[in-house]
Structures are given as structure tokens and as C-alpha cells.
Design a protein around this motif. Structure first.
Motif: not given
Length: 386
Positions: A10-13, A35-36, A332-334
């Protein structure tokens, strides 16, 4: 083992986050992530712990968005304009729900609004009538008669001490009472050989308690982390003139030393079940929240002069970078992700090794993220360059 393989996959992905020595501002990055993603406001200890990180994000950045978000979480959703707590149960007596009173005091300091102090006073008044064991220890919850869990020390004692320091400093009965909670745990539960403390102690009978000692069977990493953090918080406001101050300091320092001896050499972090021989068990795993709590406690203890810099700083720095290496990635999405925080572990029913080993692992669990943000504040403000 299967869990380790799945966790690693999972981490590697996900893309690895920049290394800690690249001075990535993990503190504000994590705050921006929450916050996001959004957080449901309540007065539970999980969000209260996360809010500690937002206090530090605001402190390090001076960006009002962090204070505004934090205040917005509390206003109307938790503390009402008349100074009461929304849906608060005045007879529930759950120590977990006392923790957020620290956050009320913080917002009172930042805004001067009396509603926050009034809400904190509600919790302080609850302490006066909280059920006690025969020895005077707070019941962890009204549902768990005569049981003291290490978690509960973090939930109640720092606020109790802060309120007394600010508004009732001459109340020796209160200071003695705070000290008593630690004395009971240290006297009855501390392992004199390892220096570690199991998850809980029953001042009487409990299904999980040793029939002779009353102690629970295993040392759970996050319970000990809560306890370690509670000591460093209480010591900052406990009167140095009180004869109990040196006892509390000895409890903190001796536990700090025990943590050095139990840190895993290969990973640089700590195991879910900490006492020997269980770190060698295939089912055991390194855990993020307790590791962050211990690292923060070391950093803060060094900064306050409780721990000698020459004996602890390099180890604490290595522990922090190990947390980043083992548990941090960019999604994703920073978004920043802290992996590896075990779900809640309770002293209910059969709490054997299989129980602790089988609990689910969560990403961005608030109980891990809050302490990681605290450790990141210490890292980013002074430790990385020390």
C-alpha cells in the motif's frame, strides 16, 4: 507476514514524501491535508489531539487560516455562544471527553471570548465528582469501575493541572490529587525491570487484570505514549516547589530512558506490543502513533531541559527521520499521509496478544497525526539544526 506485505504494498503505491532532512514543512502540509479532507467537529479526544497540531501550525506559520479553521470547528458545533457544550452529558464521566478542555483554554487565550473559559470550567467541575477507585484513582469511564488506563492520564491530568496553575494555584489538595494519579500507576503498574508500564491497572477486579497485581497483561505502545506526553505537559505547570515535582520528573526521565532501550534497531521506531519477547513475534508490527508520541516527548523534554541534550538529541532526531521513512508518503492532490496508526485498543474483555496484533491499521488516524504534527513542530523549529 501477510499484514507487513500488504502494508508495504500500500505504501509503495504512493509517492514517497521528501525526506525529513530536506526540511519539508510536514506540519503545515498535514494541516492543509486535513482542511482539504474535512473533519467532523465533536468533543472527542481524537479531534482534540489533532487540534494540538493545528495550534502548532498556526504558531509556526502565523497564517490565520489555521486558527480560523480550528475556531470554526469549535464554534457552534461544540461550544455554544452561551458558554455551554453542545449535547454535553453532565453525568457521563468519560475521561476521554475531558481532553478537549485544553483546546478551550487555548482558544480563550487567543480570542479572549469568555464562552471558551466557561466551557472549560464545565469540564473542571466534572473532575470534582468523577468516580474514584478505593485508592483515589479516576475511573477511566463510568462504565469501567475502578479501572485506570494510561490513556486516561493524558485525557484528564494535563487539563486539571493547567486549570489549577492558572486559576487555583494555591489549591494544594488539587496538586496532591494530580500527583496521586501518577503515583498509583507508578506504584502498581510500572515494571521495575524494563521500566515500561502496561496498558492499565484495576484497583479491584477486572476481566483483563492479573488477580494479584491488578495489572493488564501487555504494554501497548500508544497507551504508553499518552502517558509519556501527559507527563511532559503536566511538568510544565506543576509547581516546582511542591515535593511531588521531583517525583513526576523522575517518572518522566526513567520512562524516557526505558524508551531508548525498547526502540527497534532496524526500523528506528517502536512495536505495537513493546515488552519482551513480543517484538520478535511475526504478528507484531511497528506503530506510528506511539512512535510519534515518544519522539515528541523526547524533543520537548530536551527543549525544556528535562532530558540531557547530549544523551537524547541524536536518538530523537533519528527516531523522527525514521517515522518519516517508515510511515509518511504523498498521495494524490498533494495530500500528506501518515500510515501505520493502529485503531483503538481498549481494555474490554479478553485483551491478549491476538487482540493487540489483530487491530486494524489506519491512514491519517487523528491519534497519530496530532502527535506527528507536534514532533514536526519541534523538528522544524529547532531540532533539525541542533
Amino acid at each position: 507476514m501477510l499484514f507487513t506485505q500488504l502494508f508495504a504494498l500500500g505504501v509503495a503505491l504512493l509517492a514517497p514524501a521528501a525526506a525529513a532532512d530536506d526540511q519539508t514543512p510536514y506540519l503545515t502540509w498535514m494541516a492543509d491535508t486535513f482542511i482539504q479532507d474535512g473533519v467532523t467537529p465533536n468533543y472527542g479526544y481524537q479531534v482534540a489531539t489533532l487540534y494540538l497540531g493545528f495550534e502548532k501550525a498556526y504558531e509556526i506559520s502565523n497564517d490565520e487560516k489555521y486558527l480560523d479553521w480550528y475556531k470554526g470547528q469549535i464554534d457552534d458545533h461544540v461550544v455554544l455562544e452561551n458558554g455551554t457544550i453542545k449535547n454535553w452529558n453532565y453525568t457521563r464521566y468519560v475521561l476521554d471527553e475531558y481532553r478537549i478542555a485544553n483546546n478551550y483554554l487555548y482558544l480563550y487565550d487567543k480570542t479572549g471570548l469568555e464562552k471558551y473559559k466557561s466551557a472549560a470550567k464545565i469540564v473542571r467541575n466534572m473532575i470534582n465528582s468523577t468516580p474514584r477507585s478505593p485508592s483515589g484513582g479516576f475511573w477511566h469511564q463510568i462504565f469501567f469501575r475502578n479501572q485506570m488506563w494510561l490513556d486516561g492520564l493524558f485525557m484528564a491530568q494535563p487539563f486539571y493541572a493547567k486549570w489549577t496553575h492558572r486559576y487555583d494555584a494555591d489549591n494544594q489538595t488539587a496538586w496532591n490529587d494530580i500527583l496521586l494519579q501518577y503515583d498509583l500507576i507508578e506504584t502498581h503498574a510500572r515494571n521495575k525491570t524494563s521500566g515500561l508500564i502496561p496498558h492499565g491497572w484495576a484497583d479491584g477486579q477486572a476481566t483483563w487484570a492479573d488477580p494479584v497485581t491488578g495489572v493488564s497483561p501487555h504494554v501497548w505502545v500508544r497507551a504508553l505514549g499518552w502517558y509519556f506526553m501527559s507527563l511532559v505537559e503536566v511538568l510544565q505547570v506543576f509547581p516546582t516547589s511542591h515535593p511531588g515535582y521531583e517525583k513526576l520528573m523522575s517518572y518522566f526521565v526513567s520512562l524516557a530512558e526505558a524508551l531508548k532501550k525498547t526502540r527497534d534497531v532496524d526500523s528506528g521506531t517502536w512495536w505495537q506490543v513493546m515488552e519482551d519477547p513480543y517484538p520478535t513475534y511475526e504478528e507484531n508490527f511497528i506503530e506510528a502513533s506511539g512512535s510519534a508520541m515518544f519522539t515528541y516527548g523526547w524533543f520537548k523534554g530536551i527543549a525544556l531541559g528535562y532530558l540531557p541534550k547530549e544523551a537524547y538529541l541524536e536518538t530523537a532526531k533519528d527516531a523522527y527521520t525514521s517515522i518519516v521513512k517508515n510511515f509518511i508518503s504523498e498521495a494524490e492532490d498533494n495530500r500528506l499521509v501518515l500510515h501505520g496508526t493502529v485503531d483503538e485498543c481498549n481494555l474490554i474483555g479478553k485483551v491478549d496478544l491476538a487482540y493487540y496484533f489483530s487491530r486494524p491499521i489506519r491512514d491519517n488516524h487523528k491519534n497519530g497525526v496530532g502527535p506527528f504534527m507536534l514532533a514536526s513542530f519541534e523538528w522544524e523549529t529547532w531540532a533539525k539544526d541542533a
